[in-house]
Scaffold this motif. Structure first.
Motif, PDB file in Angstrom:
ATOM      1  N   ILE A  61       0.850  -1.189   0.000  1.00  7.07           N
ATOM      2  CA  ILE A  61       0.000   0.000   0.000  1.00  7.07           C
ATOM      3  C   ILE A  61       0.884   1.237   0.000  1.00  7.07           C
ATOM      4  CG2 ILE A  61      -1.750   1.273   1.292  1.00  7.07           C
ATOM      5  CD1 ILE A  61      -2.539  -1.422   2.561  1.00  7.07           C
ATOM      6  N   LYS A  62       0.574   2.178  -0.904  1.00  4.59           N
ATOM      7  CA  LYS A  62       1.310   3.444  -0.940  1.00  4.59           C
ATOM      8  C   LYS A  62       0.927   4.299   0.263  1.00  4.59           C
ATOM      9  CE  LYS A  62      -0.343   4.595  -4.929  1.00  4.59           C
ATOM     10  NZ  LYS A  62      -0.737   5.140  -6.206  1.00  4.59           N
ATOM     11  N   PRO A  64      -0.104   7.891   2.010  1.00  9.05           N
ATOM     12  CA  PRO A  64      -1.024   8.916   1.498  1.00  9.05           C
ATOM     13  C   PRO A  64      -0.380   9.962   0.594  1.00  9.05           C
ATOM     14  CG  PRO A  64      -1.550   8.430   3.760  1.00  9.05           C
ATOM     15  CD  PRO A  64      -0.274   7.681   3.448  1.00  9.05           C
ATOM     16  N   THR A  67      -0.137   8.587  -2.844  1.00  5.41           N
ATOM     17  CA  THR A  67      -1.454   8.486  -3.491  1.00  5.41           C
ATOM     18  C   THR A  67      -1.886   9.849  -4.010  1.00  5.41           C
ATOM     19  OG1 THR A  67      -2.017   6.645  -2.029  1.00  5.41           O
ATOM     20  CG2 THR A  67      -3.834   7.701  -3.186  1.00  5.41           C
ATOM     21  N   GLY A  72      -5.138   5.811  -6.995  1.00  3.43           N
ATOM     22  CA  GLY A  72      -4.975   4.828  -5.939  1.00  3.43           C
ATOM     23  C   GLY A  72      -6.019   3.744  -6.025  1.00  3.43           C
ATOM     24  N   GLU A  76      -5.699   2.251  -0.695  1.00  4.26           N
ATOM     25  CA  GLU A  76      -4.873   3.470  -0.708  1.00  4.26           C
ATOM     26  C   GLU A  76      -5.738   4.726  -0.601  1.00  4.26           C
ATOM     27  OE1 GLU A  76      -1.263   1.579  -3.369  1.00  4.26           O
ATOM     28  OE2 GLU A  76      -2.915   2.597  -4.397  1.00  4.26           O
TER      29      GLU A  76
END
Length: 186
Positions: A61-62, A64, A67, A72, A76
């Motif tokens: 997961i990236k 914030p 994103t 996203g 995300e």
């Protein structure tokens, strides 16, 4: 560091008790949440992208800020939105739907001795605000969560609510007591 000043109950500045009804608070929260959503959609061109980076049964997961620079996937976008809600002191929740491989974001509206919750669908991020809210209501109904969302969610001491294996709801504020946010970096 920059802090967004968000929802401020009247007693912060006036020492007067906040006498708004739950319905009035809900309307105030929704107006602020719509503004955040519209800003992400129009100013940042944030949209949903169905491209999870999956590794067997887990997913990368990236953060914030990453994103914000691109599109996203559902988790995300949910984390980005929860982070923004948290920054303006609106209490976010993350709803994980393991059977659907999906995540949505929501928030708590406190008042009148009870609380209600709402969801915002992340798979249609980029559509108009009414659609993301309507799709959030669809998940509540589909998973039989109407009572919890209208009368309060019974989180455990760790900030987790599970409805069998189909729904896991996380109270971000309660979880923050044990797990601080990651430091901001680019």
């Amino acid at each position: 560091p920059v802090k967004i000043i968000g929802f401020q109950p009247p007693e912060i500045f006036t020492r007067l008790e906040d006498k708004r009804t739950l319905k009035q608070r809900d309307k105030d929260y929704l107006a602020q949440i719509k503004l955040i959503y519209t800003t992400l959609r129009e100013d940042y061109q944030i949209t949903y992208l169905n491209q999870p980076i999956a590794y067997k049964s887990s997913q990368r997961i990236k953060l914030p800020f990453a994103t914000l620079k691109s599109k996203g996937n559902c988790i995300e976008l949910a984390i980005l939105f929860a982070s923004l809600l948290e920054s303006i002191e609106i209490r976010p929740i993350l709803v994980l739907l393991p059977q659907d491989g999906h995540a949505v974001v929501g928030w708590k509206v406190p008042g009148e001795g009870r609380e209600i919750y709402h969801l915002l669908e992340t798979n249609v991020f980029g559509e108009n605000f009414a659609k993301v809210i309507t799709r959030g209501k669809k998940w509540i109904k589909e998973y039989g969560l109407e009572s919890e969302f209208e009368n309060g969610i019974s989180f455990d001491e760790n900030g987790i609510f599970k409805k069998d294996t189909s729904v896991i709801i996380l109270d971000v504020k309660k979880i923050r007591q044990r797990m601080p946010p990651s430091p901001y970096f680019q």
